[in-house]
Design an enzyme around this catalytic site. Sequence first.
Site, PDB file in Angstrom:
ATOM      1  N   ARG A   1      -6.439  -2.009  -3.867  1.00  0.00           N
ATOM      2  CA  ARG A   1      -6.500  -2.615  -2.532  1.00  0.00           C
ATOM      3  C   ARG A   1      -6.674  -4.121  -2.683  1.00  0.00           C
ATOM      4  NH1 ARG A   1      -9.481   2.127  -2.414  1.00  0.00           N
ATOM      5  NH2 ARG A   1      -8.689   3.714  -0.964  1.00  0.00           N
TER       6      ARG A   1
ATOM      7  N   LYS B   1     -13.765   1.253  -1.218  1.00  0.00           N
ATOM      8  CA  LYS B   1     -13.756   1.695   0.173  1.00  0.00           C
ATOM      9  C   LYS B   1     -14.577   2.952   0.375  1.00  0.00           C
ATOM     10  CE  LYS B   1     -10.584   3.061   3.895  1.00  0.00           C
ATOM     11  NZ  LYS B   1      -9.165   3.259   4.268  1.00  0.00           N
TER      12      LYS B   1
ATOM     13  N   HIS C   1      -1.115  -5.035   0.900  1.00  0.00           N
ATOM     14  CA  HIS C   1      -1.460  -3.618   0.810  1.00  0.00           C
ATOM     15  C   HIS C   1      -0.226  -2.768   0.521  1.00  0.00           C
ATOM     16  CE1 HIS C   1      -3.573   0.127   1.756  1.00  0.00           C
ATOM     17  NE2 HIS C   1      -4.685  -0.569   1.778  1.00  0.00           N
TER      18      HIS C   1
ATOM     19  N   ARG D   1       0.613  -0.736  -2.803  1.00  0.00           N
ATOM     20  CA  ARG D   1       0.111   0.623  -3.014  1.00  0.00           C
ATOM     21  C   ARG D   1       1.146   1.649  -2.556  1.00  0.00           C
ATOM     22  NH1 ARG D   1      -5.049   1.490  -3.866  1.00  0.00           N
ATOM     23  NH2 ARG D   1      -5.370   3.144  -2.332  1.00  0.00           N
TER      24      ARG D   1
ATOM     25  N   HIS E   1      -7.760   7.573  -3.876  1.00  0.00           N
ATOM     26  CA  HIS E   1      -7.872   8.389  -2.679  1.00  0.00           C
ATOM     27  C   HIS E   1      -8.860   9.504  -2.968  1.00  0.00           C
ATOM     28  CE1 HIS E   1      -3.660   7.085  -1.094  1.00  0.00           C
ATOM     29  NE2 HIS E   1      -4.597   6.174  -0.887  1.00  0.00           N
TER      30      HIS E   1
ATOM     31  N   TYR F   1     -15.019  18.230  -9.277  1.00  0.00           N
ATOM     32  CA  TYR F   1     -14.322  18.854 -10.399  1.00  0.00           C
ATOM     33  C   TYR F   1     -13.236  17.943 -10.959  1.00  0.00           C
ATOM     34  CZ  TYR F   1     -11.372  22.066 -13.030  1.00  0.00           C
ATOM     35  OH  TYR F   1     -10.638  22.656 -14.008  1.00  0.00           O
TER      36      TYR F   1
END
Length: 416
Positions: A250, A277, A340, A343, A367, A377
């Site tokens: 970002r 974020k 941005h 991305r 994400h 996990y």
Amino acid sequence: MTHENRQKSQLTAVWVKRAKPKDKPYKLSDRDGLYLYVKPNGSRLWRMNYRFHGAQKTISFGRWPEVTLADAREKTLQARRRLADGIDPCEQKKLDRIAASIAQANTFKAVSDDWLEKVGLEARAPMTIKKYEWQLGLVMPSLGRRPITQITPHEVLLALKRIERTKKYYTACSVRATCSQVFRYAIATARAERDVCADLRGALVTPKVVHRAAVTTPREVGALMRSIEDYDGHPIIRVALRLLPHVFVRPGELRHAEWKEFDFERAVWTIPDHKMKMGLPHAVPLSRQAIAIICDLEHDEALSPYLFYSLRATDRPMSDNTINAALRRLGYAKDEMTAHGFRAMAATLLNEMGIWNPDAIERQLAHVEANSVRRAYTRGQYWDERVQMMRHWSDYLDDLRGGATILRPNFRHRGP
């Protein structure tokens, strides 16, 4: 009618108004134990005598004329109902007074401040905290001083509609969601019973989703990479512009990058949780191209802790619009490419390659998996693949910049 006869009858508003003070306090009785207590100084107080568990008690309903005869009778009726339910009206009055005091202390602003403090302790990114503070500030003039238990859906809607009238539809919806979090926190901390924002679903204009502009075809990406190489602005901005496609973090994470976060021997950039974020640390594998680009910087931590410091002060990172301004200088309009957008560019082309696990790509984009169990996990998964992917991605960008023809695989089934 004599005074003696009036005592046997119900009071009237006229009698109450005409009651004159005497040398000693006296009573004018009404019904159900209600009476007007007239003091020598002229004040007139509504009171009711009653018995509770065999004890004689008195409750006061307030002063006339602030409390009228009709008001006093209604309060008497409520007190009698409580007695019938086995509740002492005096004790209930004390509890109501305490509850009112607590409600006044638990204003929307007080609860919001507590919630913001909690969110801060959860190590959310400073940018996220700042956004919450700004959003709540928009409704504070209307809701801030109101006890949170007394706020109605209509009040919140009016505050949000003021935002909506400025055509900021997304902001209005986002503020509603933030307010809802405050109400849910109030419920969890026993300061409210319901989230009134839940009643406002569908009441606001649904904003049109606007995707951040990005170039996403190999031909366009090649042209962009060549344009970046030709950028003739400040050397620090040029390095930032060259590095961003290779790491596709970002823009804020790039701007706040510090030398201490980079391990060039292990070829990894570790971004701490407070800069992310979602409040989780993130590791970025560095390709040889990315390291070479960073080495083009003509300063180190002796001059500034930041790789990309502000041109006005070395103790601050570059401004949030610097990269976008550089893209505009290269001739890319805001609806063509944004900081941005790198991305989206990487996500699109990496997925189209068909050779990388989509979860590895999502991990590299930082994400966060919605399912907490799955997130725990998979947090450490795909690292080796991500290292290979980032190396391949930098090589791919070099090929596109050089004008190579990239063949896309055809996965359609070919018949015999």
